[in-house]
Design an enzyme around this catalytic site. Structure first.
Site, PDB file in Angstrom:
ATOM      1  N   ASN A   1       0.476  -7.266  33.599  1.00  0.00           N
ATOM      2  CA  ASN A   1       0.529  -8.706  33.892  1.00  0.00           C
ATOM      3  C   ASN A   1       0.443  -8.910  35.401  1.00  0.00           C
ATOM      4  OD1 ASN A   1       3.331  -8.650  35.031  1.00  0.00           O
ATOM      5  ND2 ASN A   1       3.753  -7.907  32.964  1.00  0.00           N
TER       6      ASN A   1
ATOM      7  N   LYS B   1      -9.814   9.234  26.397  1.00  0.00           N
ATOM      8  CA  LYS B   1     -10.407   7.948  26.796  1.00  0.00           C
ATOM      9  C   LYS B   1     -11.212   7.366  25.630  1.00  0.00           C
ATOM     10  CE  LYS B   1     -13.408   5.941  30.209  1.00  0.00           C
ATOM     11  NZ  LYS B   1     -14.560   6.198  31.053  1.00  0.00           N
TER      12      LYS B   1
ATOM     13  N   PHE C   1      15.274 -13.924  34.400  1.00  0.00           N
ATOM     14  CA  PHE C   1      14.220 -14.763  34.963  1.00  0.00           C
ATOM     15  C   PHE C   1      13.388 -15.324  33.819  1.00  0.00           C
ATOM     16  CE2 PHE C   1      13.600 -14.538  39.600  1.00  0.00           C
ATOM     17  CZ  PHE C   1      14.723 -13.795  39.907  1.00  0.00           C
TER      18      PHE C   1
ATOM     19  N   LYS D   1      20.103 -14.960  25.297  1.00  0.00           N
ATOM     20  CA  LYS D   1      20.266 -13.601  25.820  1.00  0.00           C
ATOM     21  C   LYS D   1      21.656 -13.382  26.426  1.00  0.00           C
ATOM     22  CE  LYS D   1      15.289 -13.057  26.630  1.00  0.00           C
ATOM     23  NZ  LYS D   1      14.243 -12.280  27.302  1.00  0.00           N
TER      24      LYS D   1
HETATM   25  N1  CTP Z   1      12.679  -9.354  29.450  1.00  0.00           N
HETATM   26  C1  CTP Z   1      13.168  -8.110  29.126  1.00  0.00           C
HETATM   27  N2  CTP Z   1      12.546  -7.377  28.143  1.00  0.00           N
HETATM   28  C2  CTP Z   1      11.461  -7.860  27.516  1.00  0.00           C
HETATM   29  C3  CTP Z   1      10.959  -9.145  27.858  1.00  0.00           C
HETATM   30  C4  CTP Z   1      11.590  -9.867  28.841  1.00  0.00           C
HETATM   31  O1  CTP Z   1      14.161  -7.671  29.688  1.00  0.00           O
HETATM   32  N3  CTP Z   1      10.870  -7.136  26.579  1.00  0.00           N
HETATM   33  C5  CTP Z   1      13.391 -10.150  30.501  1.00  0.00           C
HETATM   34  C6  CTP Z   1      12.623 -10.375  31.770  1.00  0.00           C
HETATM   35  O2  CTP Z   1      12.893  -9.363  32.725  1.00  0.00           O
HETATM   36  C7  CTP Z   1      13.155 -11.731  32.228  1.00  0.00           C
HETATM   37  C8  CTP Z   1      13.509 -12.430  30.941  1.00  0.00           C
HETATM   38  O3  CTP Z   1      13.622 -11.395  29.952  1.00  0.00           O
HETATM   39  O4  CTP Z   1      14.341 -11.595  32.988  1.00  0.00           O
HETATM   40  C9  CTP Z   1      12.546 -13.473  30.467  1.00  0.00           C
HETATM   41  O5  CTP Z   1      11.287 -12.975  30.259  1.00  0.00           O
HETATM   42  P1  CTP Z   1      10.102 -13.863  29.640  1.00  0.00           P
HETATM   43  O6  CTP Z   1       8.943 -12.974  29.374  1.00  0.00           O
HETATM   44  O7  CTP Z   1       9.862 -15.059  30.464  1.00  0.00           O
HETATM   45  O8  CTP Z   1      10.737 -14.362  28.320  1.00  0.00           O
HETATM   46  P2  CTP Z   1      10.778 -13.750  26.891  1.00  0.00           P
HETATM   47  O9  CTP Z   1      12.205 -13.676  26.498  1.00  0.00           O
HETATM   48  O10 CTP Z   1      10.005 -12.487  26.797  1.00  0.00           O
HETATM   49  O11 CTP Z   1      10.136 -14.898  26.031  1.00  0.00           O
HETATM   50  P3  CTP Z   1       8.607 -15.393  25.951  1.00  0.00           P
HETATM   51  O12 CTP Z   1       7.744 -14.249  26.403  1.00  0.00           O
HETATM   52  O13 CTP Z   1       8.460 -15.741  24.533  1.00  0.00           O
HETATM   53  O14 CTP Z   1       8.544 -16.572  26.879  1.00  0.00           O
END
Ligand code: CTP
Length: 400
Positions: free
Chosen positions: A209, A288, A323, A341
């Site tokens: 990402n 690959k 975050f 969470k």
């Molecule tokens: N996070 C995590 N593990 C994951 C996904 C997210 O620890 N597998 C943590 C990120 O580090 C961040 C928070 O969760 O602090 C929010 O991440 P975000 O991707 O915005 O939210 P998600 O809970 O994954 O929800 P969505 O993708 O559906 O918005």
């Protein structure tokens, strides 16, 4: 906190120049060595003698003037400074600094500086709202300049609005925040995660990402500078780890999960700034993948949610910060993640806004506290955002 620090104070030509005398006096009173530079138009508002009397040091004005203290004032006043403060900063000086112009002593030495530079704008309300001025401010923030925004109120020309120089106390707090020796996190172990995880497809490809890791690295550096022991669990980035932090490099979400769980028992504060991939390839090809068919389907499976896992295992005395990077419904999503969470604080940003999110040196965030409080921060450089997040963590730990 600023005793013995070398402060270069630039005074530019606005009516608020008289307030810079109070600032020079209070900085000197706190033990800083204050060296004032006045632009030519500042001299129309206040006399150099005022600053000389208040600071006990000669005032510098011209680029080619000789100095009793410095052989090359335009270099030494920059390189010896712990901080350069420009108060008041007029629209003119902001414009010059935003475009790298160095046509007098102050602008020349700011270009030569490697220390933090704090700009405190003050001007007429309409000038401050002017798009050119606002663009210059955004650009300067991206370049890493720090700001104390002007306050709202009546300005000298009779207008009411934003443009009045911030209070001396606010400027001094900002100076202390940037160079003061705060040790308010000593004794705490802070675990920070940063960067975007990489989920392998085959030996040469991966899914990832846009995260640059800058916010997480700024948090790690800020916590370390405040005396904390910092464990930085980082997915690949192009950044240098801040001095003093313990770096644990990881690649995938599952690597990060393992590293986080290993270090969790010793941490009192966990800040999850990493952008973790929610899905990974079910099967990683051993060789690959060759371009054979017209299309290719990758089967993805869910990754562990590291933060949710931490929330489930939360011990008393641990502060958990998450975050949320959102592109819509920021508030609703933020509140859901905060509760879902089991977090103490959620830092939410709308990554579609200019000046916020991935790759940028600045960020615009909203802090959602578990107790219900919400705090919106203006566009700030990521170091300043990091310090504000750490202030909030300490506030929560004190029961605030
Ligand atoms: N996070 C995590 N593990 C994951 C996904 C997210 O620890 N597998 C943590 C990120 O580090 C961040 C928070 O969760 O602090 C929010 O991440 P975000 O991707 O915005 O939210 P998600 O809970 O994954 O929800 P969505 O993708 O559906 O918005």
């Amino acid at each position: 906190m600023i005793e013995g620090k070398f402060v270069t104070l630039g005074v530019t030509g606005g009516i608020a120049a008289y307030k810079a005398a109070d600032l020079a006096s209070k900085l000197t009173g706190r033990g800083a060595s204050v060296h004032v530079i006045m632009t030519r138009s500042a001299g129309e508002f206040v006399r150099p003698l005022t600053f000389e009397a208040l600071t006990g040091n000669p005032v510098h004005a011209g680029l080619f003037d000789s100095s009793r203290l410095f052989r090359m004032p335009h270099i030494e006043l920059a390189t010896r400074a712990d901080i350069i403060v420009v108060a008041p900063a007029t629209a003119n000086v902001l414009g010059k600094l935003a475009h790298g112009i160095a046509d007098d002593l102050l602008t020349t030495l700011v270009l030569a500086a490697t220390c933090p530079v704090l700009l405190c704008p003050a001007m007429n309300v309409n000038m401050y709202a002017n798009r050119a001025v606002q663009h210059n401010i955004v650009r300067l923030k991206e370049y890493g300049f720090h700001f104390v925004d002007p306050e709202e109120g009546r300005v000298a020309c009779g207008h009411f609005g934003r443009g009045r120089l911030a209070e001396t106390g606010t400027i001094i707090s900002a100076v202390e925040g940037l160079i003061g020796k705060t040790e308010d996190m000593r004794g705490l172990t802070v675990m920070v995660t940063a960067g975007g995880t990489r989920e392998p497809i085959d030996p040469v490809r991966y899914i990832s990402n846009r995260s640059s890791g800058k916010m997480g690295y700024a948090l790690a550096g800020a916590a370390s500078s405040r005396g904390a022991r910092v464990i930085l669990i980082s997915a690949p980035t192009s950044l240098e780890p801040p001095p003093g932090v313990e770096l644990v490099p990881v690649e995938s979400a599952r690597d990060m999960h393992e590293a986080v769980m290993n270090h969790y028992p010793g941490a009192q504060v966990v800040i999850k700034a990493a952008a973790v991939a929610d899905y990974r390839c079910e099967r990683v090809a051993g060789h690959k993948i060759k371009k054979e068919g017209e299309s290719l389907t990758l089967e993805l499976v869910r990754n562990p949610d590291i933060l949710a896992d931490l929330g489930r295992r939360k011990r008393a005395g641990v502060t958990l910060v998450g975050f949320a990077a959102e592109t819509r419904d920021l508030e609703e999503n933020a509140r859901q993640k905060l509760a879902g969470k089991n977090l103490d604080l959620l830092v939410a940003n709308d990554v579609t806004m200019p000046g916020a999110g991935f790759g940028s040196d600045t960020n615009i965030v909203k802090l959602f506290f578990a107790g219900g409080k919400v705090e919106s921060l203006p566009v700030m450089d990521k170091t300043a955002v990091a310090h504000r997040i750490l202030d909030a963590v300490l506030e929560i730990r004190r029961g605030g």
